[in-house]
Design a protein around this motif. Structure first.
Motif, PDB file in Angstrom:
ATOM      1  N   UNK B 225      47.866  47.380  41.955  1.00 41.88           N
ATOM      2  CA  UNK B 225      46.946  47.352  40.803  1.00 41.88           C
ATOM      3  C   UNK B 225      47.400  45.884  40.178  1.00 41.88           C
ATOM      4  N   UNK B 226      48.690  45.325  40.195  1.00 42.81           N
ATOM      5  CA  UNK B 226      48.792  44.168  39.607  1.00 42.81           C
ATOM      6  C   UNK B 226      47.921  43.169  40.376  1.00 42.81           C
ATOM      7  N   UNK B 227      48.308  43.331  41.725  1.00 39.05           N
ATOM      8  CA  UNK B 227      47.701  42.306  42.785  1.00 39.05           C
ATOM      9  C   UNK B 227      46.178  42.329  42.577  1.00 39.05           C
ATOM     10  N   UNK B 228      45.563  43.318  42.213  1.00 35.29           N
ATOM     11  CA  UNK B 228      44.073  43.571  42.013  1.00 35.29           C
ATOM     12  C   UNK B 228      43.507  42.857  40.873  1.00 35.29           C
ATOM     13  N   UNK B 229      44.497  42.933  39.876  1.00 33.96           N
ATOM     14  CA  UNK B 229      44.127  42.431  38.728  1.00 33.96           C
ATOM     15  C   UNK B 229      44.077  40.834  38.637  1.00 33.96           C
ATOM     16  N   UNK B 230      45.082  40.367  39.380  1.00 38.94           N
ATOM     17  CA  UNK B 230      45.264  38.790  39.683  1.00 38.94           C
ATOM     18  C   UNK B 230      44.152  38.492  40.332  1.00 38.94           C
ATOM     19  N   UNK B 231      43.805  39.015  41.667  1.00 35.64           N
ATOM     20  CA  UNK B 231      42.816  38.679  42.392  1.00 35.64           C
ATOM     21  C   UNK B 231      41.444  38.711  41.869  1.00 35.64           C
ATOM     22  N   UNK B 232      41.330  39.561  40.666  1.00 40.60           N
ATOM     23  CA  UNK B 232      39.865  39.585  40.023  1.00 40.60           C
ATOM     24  C   UNK B 232      39.935  38.338  38.920  1.00 40.60           C
ATOM     25  N   UNK B 233      41.180  38.112  38.593  1.00 32.67           N
ATOM     26  CA  UNK B 233      41.085  36.874  37.618  1.00 32.67           C
ATOM     27  C   UNK B 233      40.695  35.747  38.388  1.00 32.67           C
ATOM     28  N   UNK B 234      41.144  35.722  39.565  1.00 31.87           N
ATOM     29  CA  UNK B 234      41.016  34.407  40.563  1.00 31.87           C
ATOM     30  C   UNK B 234      39.181  34.476  40.480  1.00 31.87           C
ATOM     31  N   UNK B 235      38.810  35.863  40.819  1.00 41.11           N
ATOM     32  CA  UNK B 235      37.468  35.985  40.886  1.00 41.11           C
ATOM     33  C   UNK B 235      36.575  35.241  40.063  1.00 41.11           C
ATOM     34  N   UNK B 236      37.182  35.656  38.549  1.00 38.74           N
ATOM     35  CA  UNK B 236      36.431  35.061  37.182  1.00 38.74           C
ATOM     36  C   UNK B 236      36.473  33.688  37.420  1.00 38.74           C
ATOM     37  N   UNK B 237      37.515  32.925  37.764  1.00 42.98           N
ATOM     38  CA  UNK B 237      37.608  31.428  37.667  1.00 42.98           C
ATOM     39  C   UNK B 237      36.704  30.863  38.670  1.00 42.98           C
ATOM     40  N   UNK B 238      36.517  31.700  39.930  1.00 45.73           N
ATOM     41  CA  UNK B 238      35.512  31.158  40.912  1.00 45.73           C
ATOM     42  C   UNK B 238      34.279  31.243  40.086  1.00 45.73           C
ATOM     43  N   UNK B 239      33.791  32.600  39.506  1.00 43.78           N
ATOM     44  CA  UNK B 239      32.362  32.431  39.025  1.00 43.78           C
ATOM     45  C   UNK B 239      32.129  31.244  37.928  1.00 43.78           C
ATOM     46  N   UNK B 240      33.296  30.794  37.125  1.00 46.45           N
ATOM     47  CA  UNK B 240      33.075  30.060  36.256  1.00 46.45           C
ATOM     48  C   UNK B 240      33.110  28.442  36.835  1.00 46.45           C
ATOM     49  N   UNK B 241      33.657  28.269  37.858  1.00 46.04           N
ATOM     50  CA  UNK B 241      33.759  26.926  38.285  1.00 46.04           C
ATOM     51  C   UNK B 241      32.612  26.694  39.423  1.00 46.04           C
ATOM     52  N   UNK B 242      32.368  27.816  40.110  1.00 50.50           N
ATOM     53  CA  UNK B 242      31.111  27.301  40.995  1.00 50.50           C
ATOM     54  C   UNK B 242      29.689  27.985  40.381  1.00 50.50           C
ATOM     55  N   UNK B 243      29.904  28.756  39.446  1.00 54.72           N
ATOM     56  CA  UNK B 243      28.398  29.137  38.859  1.00 54.72           C
ATOM     57  C   UNK B 243      27.721  29.836  39.676  1.00 54.72           C
ATOM     58  N   UNK B 244      28.134  30.510  40.783  1.00 57.81           N
ATOM     59  CA  UNK B 244      27.243  31.062  41.890  1.00 57.81           C
ATOM     60  C   UNK B 244      28.313  31.947  42.528  1.00 57.81           C
ATOM     61  N   UNK B 245      27.963  33.345  42.755  1.00 52.67           N
ATOM     62  CA  UNK B 245      28.675  34.274  43.311  1.00 52.67           C
ATOM     63  C   UNK B 245      27.784  34.785  44.416  1.00 52.67           C
ATOM     64  N   UNK B 246      28.235  34.922  45.776  1.00 55.99           N
ATOM     65  CA  UNK B 246      27.349  35.634  46.737  1.00 55.99           C
ATOM     66  C   UNK B 246      28.475  36.642  47.524  1.00 55.99           C
ATOM     67  N   UNK B 247      27.827  37.618  48.351  1.00 58.39           N
ATOM     68  CA  UNK B 247      28.674  38.510  48.937  1.00 58.39           C
ATOM     69  C   UNK B 247      29.881  37.893  49.988  1.00 58.39           C
ATOM     70  N   UNK B 248      29.464  36.608  50.238  1.00 57.12           N
ATOM     71  CA  UNK B 248      30.396  36.191  51.166  1.00 57.12           C
ATOM     72  C   UNK B 248      31.606  35.900  50.672  1.00 57.12           C
TER      73      UNK B 248
END
Lengths: 291, 339, 396
Positions: B225-248
């Motif tokens: 669960x800790x690792x899942x939360x951390x990965x999701x945090x990274x995901x949010x950073x990804x969305x903010x920095x790329x401003x685009x999210x795709x299934x890939x």
């Protein structure tokens, strides 16, 4: 009931063809893992090499197919030997290093093959006399796939007997179960390991030569068959020929009959089936020697 | 393998050197936007996001001994959550990060009990299945995710209430850097806690832990669960920095690269995982673009070389670097930070 | 290693990093230039096409089409010497976006052309709109992209091949139609485009099934269901390797000859037709172009293209050739290598003479053009697409 059977019989037959193709791939992967603790992620590359061999050499004649089979055999021996030599220095370093190494090799090999064969999917014709469809209970079905079922079926029985009934097979099974014990008995386990690696690789390339008309070679095919084989061996149970056969036939049906019955869920079936099996039985359907 | 020696020993034996090291690395990282052009800075940003994901993978793989190929699923949950929050509700970074992490935690709580049924290769394959199912689902739920064509139109992230959105690549880099540094600290704190020690016990000898009364499954789930939360945090950073999210972004490739970054960096070492992420991202996006179309080849060579030359990864310790450079002449940043 | 040496090395690293960067200038504070300005009389054009992965052959066609135009015009567009900067779009949205970032931010190109994948196109919209650099796309064209100011496409809109065919099939097929398409956005767009004109014309849908993409190599279960459904015709959407497998298995499992096969033109476009062989014969497809179109410009284009590549041009190559033409006209009108001026000039082009026939811009920056019905036939011993009918004009 007969209506249902009539509608889905072809799918079931096709599932057997598909499952046997997966078996030729998965059995080598499974034994190498069982014996050497090596997760060989370059296994799909061997299939692709075999399929490209078939594309390059078979010209629709029986002789072409024979030549392709022989060359595929040599490619498999060479590839298996090289891979075995490549992972040999990594003994005892855990699965992750081996996975990284073999995946690295797979990436490099994929680029080399793409340089020679280009980026297109290259459909490979079977021998002329098999390149037609026949009627199976009023349904059109490619003759080649029927012949493939027979050939791969015989191959599967031979592999099964060799491993479950012969003395060499007993040695291999013993090595899977307890390598140190076999070594203590004075057997050179390295030779056994090399032999199994080469044997598994040959099965994969020969599977590639025979399977090219069913799953045609192209970029990315190596990954796809690798993932399918991995699914098969974890479902079946690692290190077991019986498990690989069971898993392959099950996945074959899931991918054909299952898809025909529930096309809307097609993309979820493969991994859903695996998830179900692993959650209920994490050690696989049939596991030998390892809990 | 004394893989996590890095985090522990630095604190105890060499506080001064650690301090110097941390200071210099911090200065170097802070300098990046002042030194490099936009594309290089964007590549650094991607590498930092990837580093957080690699830390999450390493927490499971290196620390708890559960190799995973499914972290991209939680990365994706975080990315889509962050993006949706940004589009529909709040452009504030903290809100996006918090909700994305929460979504990742919830997803991991729901799926974790399945995953921890297996260990070793079985765990690896269950997580692979979770990842692949997540990837397919992201493409199918077009009303939420925009389908396979991805989700665009994510507004620039805002740091302070009432502030303006971050558009400049350098500022986005700083935003990601700060969050990544905080995550690094959070992981470091976790690893020094009794819980962290128990996780290592899970890796080294689970049955002994169980026999002395630990409920090891609970620990495995908590790590998941800790690792899942951390990965999701990274995901949010990804969305903010790329401003685009795709299934890939949830695909097998991302999970596999994150796992490989951990192996390249040195299994178990958190700064190794970060360095591995940097190496992998620069090899693929930077060198790969210079040698147009040959990124997979370069990655392949990177993996093969690392496995042979650096058996314990980049973070693997002084001995292996000595062996590689007998006269101790090294200019590579990797050589100056052994444990 | 001593502490002192560590510090020394770190200082060295820091110094060399700074020295490295000093040549480029930073993103903050500095100008942010890495690529530098063009010399007078030249223009930098980014060509963003896949050079690796499953879409590589499309990328090769688009590159060749663009280069044919340049070769015909002494490597100049609008009077400016062209420097083409290639970038690899790769397979995923992520790789494509990174490549576009590199072209715009590092190489500082004035315009970009190419883009195969719709996901990449969606991913780079913000980049081009905020950098105010025109992107003249030559393939990907998601239906949702309707209000971009700096993005143009010389190809079509994703749902148009289907829309062109729908009404025709409704009128000419006596019975239900079964839909099979690759399970991604373009497949869904194609089917919904088809239905847009199919349903008003009284067409009857039997079922609509999407096959996992790119995972499906065995279409047998899907084809078995289609065959058992009693449909009179099939409408499909596949491209690349999946198209080869689909068409071959359509034949092997006995659907050919029983159920008429209609599809978006990509099914039989370019190299895939060789792979499909005789199985493709009799397939009907809708496309905005075919190499056998009878006009003067097309004749010279085909000749030059065949001379260069030894194969007939595809719609991908043609659209890329047209992108070069659009840029030629726009740069000429703008008179300088200025992105915004060129973008304005692109919008002001009233009509473009093309190998497909003359076309104009629609309101959303895509061509208003005629669509054709093609059939795969054997001509002089080789299988090829042959135009058999016109399907009317779309895009207006």
């Amino acid at each position: 009931m007969t209506g249902w059977l009539d509608a889905h019989l072809v799918s079931m037959v096709d599932g057997v063809a598909y499952g046997l193709l997966l078996f030729t791939l998965a059995v080598g992967l499974s034994l190498v893992f069982g014996m050497m603790d090596v997760l060989n992620l370059a296994h799909g590359t061997l299939y692709l090499a075999g399929a490209y061999t078939a594309y390059a050499l078979s010209d629709g004649s029986w002789l072409g197919l024979l030549v392709a089979l022989l060359v595929g055999l040599l490619v498999g021996l060479a590839g298996g030997g090289l891979l075995a030599a490549a992972v040999a220095p990594l003994q005892g370093r855990g699965h992750l290093d081996q996975a990284a190494l073999t995946l690295g090799i797979a990436l490099i090999a994929a680029e080399v093959m793409a340089m020679f064969f280009g980026a297109e999917v290259l459909p490979t014709a079977p021998p002329g006399s098999l390149a037609r469809s026949v009627s199976v209970l009023d349904h059109s079905y490619p003759l080649y796939r029927l012949v493939f079922i027979a050939v791969a079926g015989v191959l599967a029985v031979l592999v099964y007997l060799a491993f479950e009934r012969s003395s060499v097979g007993a040695l291999v099974r013993a090595t899977v179960a307890d390598r140190d014990m076999v070594r203590a008995m004075g057997v050179d386990t390295r030779k056994v390991l090399f032999g199994v690696f080469a044997f598994g690789a040959v099965l994969a390339t020969v599977g590639g030569v025979l399977g090219a008309p069913i799953i045609a070679p192209g970029p990315g095919i190596d990954d796809r068959v690798l993932v399918l084989s991995l699914v098969v061996i974890v479902i079946g149970g690692l290190g077991s020929v019986r498990g690989a056969l069971l898993g392959a036939l099950l996945i074959g049906q899931v991918q054909t009959l299952g898809v025909a019955l529930t096309p809307a869920f097609a993309p979820f079936l493969l991994f859903g089936a695996m998830l179900l099996v692993l959650v209920l039985r994490p050690q696989g359907l049939s596991s030998l020697g390892r809990a | 393998m004394s893989t996590d020696a890095g985090l522990r020993s630095r604190g105890r034996r060499l506080p001064l050197r650690t301090a110097v090291l941390v200071a210099v690395v911090t200065v170097l990282l802070l300098l990046v936007p002042w030194v490099f052009g936009a594309f290089t800075v964007m590549t650094f940003t991607r590498a930092l996001v990837f580093a957080v994901l690699a830390m999450s993978v390493n927490l499971l793989t290196g620390v708890a001994g559960m190799p995973t190929l499914g972290q991209a699923a939680y990365f994706g949950v975080g990315a889509y959550t962050g993006a949706l929050v940004g589009i529909h509700w709040s452009e504030l970074g903290v809100v996006q990060l918090a909700l994305a992490t929460l979504a990742g935690v919830v997803a991991a709580v729901l799926t974790g009990p399945l995953a921890i049924r297996g260990r070793g290769v079985a765990f690896l394959m269950i997580t692979l299945a979770i990842g692949e199912i997540g990837y397919t689902a992201a493409g199918r739920l077009d009303s939420v995710t925009g389908g396979t064509d991805g989700m665009s139109g994510i507004p620039p992230v805002v740091v302070t209430p009432g502030g303006s959105g971050l558009v400049n690549e350098g500022l986005i880099y700083y935003y990601v850097l700060v969050v990544a540094a905080v995550s690094y600290a959070a992981v470091a704190v976790l690893l020094r806690s009794p819980f962290g020690l128990t996780l290592r016990g899970l890796r080294d000898n689970e049955s002994r832990l169980r026999s002395v009364g630990y409920r090891t499954d609970s620990y495995a789930l908590a790590a998941y669960v800790y690792a899942g939360g951390l990965a999701a945090l990274a995901g949010s950073l990804w969305a903010s920095s790329q401003r685009f999210v795709a299934p890939g972004d949830l695909g097998f490739e991302i999970s596999a690269l994150a796992l490989l970054a951990v192996i390249v960096g040195g299994v178990g070492s958190m700064w190794g995982a970060c360095l591995g992420a940097l190496l992998v991202v620069f090899t693929r996006d930077y060198l790969g673009q210079q040698l147009s179309g040959h990124a997979p080849l370069l990655l392949g060579i990177l993996f093969v070389l690392t496995v042979y030359l650096l058996p314990q990864g980049v973070a693997g310790g002084r001995a292996q670097w000595r062996r590689l450079f007998p006269k101790d002449h090294g200019g590579d940043p990797g050589t100056v930070t052994p444990t | 290693m001593t502490t002192r040496r560590t510090t020394y090395l770190l200082a060295l690293t820091a110094a060399s990093t700074l020295a490295l960067g000093a040549c480029g200038g930073g993103t903050l504070g500095g100008g942010g230039d890495e690529g530098g300005e063009e010399a007078d009389g030249t223009i930098k054009i980014g060509l963003l096409v896949p050079q690796s992965g499953v879409y590589k052959s499309l990328g090769d066609d688009m590159r060749a089409g663009f280069e044919v135009y340049l070769e015909e015009h002494d490597n100049t567009l609008g009077g400016l010497e062209v420097e083409v900067v290639l970038a690899d779009e790769g397979e995923t949205a992520e790789s494509g976006k990174a490549a576009a970032d590199k072209l715009v931010k590092q190489d500082q190109v004035t315009v970009v052309t190419g883009v195969v994948s719709s996901a990449v196109m969606n991913g780079v919209v913000d980049l081009f709109e905020t950098s105010k650099i025109p992107l003249v796309g030559s393939n990907a064209s998601p239906t949702t992209l309707t209000d971009a100011e700096f993005i143009w496409r010389t190809s079509y809109v994703n749902d148009e091949p289907g829309e062109a065919l729908g009404a025709y099939v409704a009128e000419n097929v006596d019975g239900g139609v079964y839909f099979l398409a690759a399970d991604y956005q373009a497949g869904k767009d194609e089917v919904s485009g088809f239905k847009k004109s199919f349903e008003p014309a009284g067409g009857e849908t039997v079922d609509e099934v999407y096959t996992p993409f790119p995972a499906t190599t065995n279409f047998q279960p899907f084809l078995a269901n289609a065959k058992a459904s009693g449909a009179e015709a099939l409408f499909s959407f596949y491209a690349g390797g999946a198209a080869v497998e689909f068409v071959k298995q359509y034949d092997q499992f006995g659907l050919k000859g029983e159920i008429a096969h209609y599809s978006a033109g990509f099914l039989t476009e370019g190299g895939v037709l060789d792979g499909q062989g005789a199985s493709a014969e009799g397939t009907f497809t809708a496309m905005n172009y075919n190499y056998d179109l009878d006009n003067e410009l097309n004749a010279s284009f085909v000749e030059a293209y065949v001379a260069k590549t030894d194969r007939n041009p595809t719609t991908y190559a043609m659209a890329s050739y047209d992108a070069a033409k659009v840029l030629d006209l726009a740069i000429e009108a703008a008179g300088e290598a200025d992105p915004e001026a060129i973008n304005t000039a692109i919008g002001e082009i009233s009509e473009i003479e093309s190998p497909r026939g003359t076309w104009t811009w629609s309101e959303i920056g895509t061509p208003v053009q005629t669509w054709y019905l093609r059939e795969v036939k054997e001509v002089d011993g080789t299988l090829t697409n042959v135009i058999i009918d016109e399907l009317g004009e779309l895009g207006g």
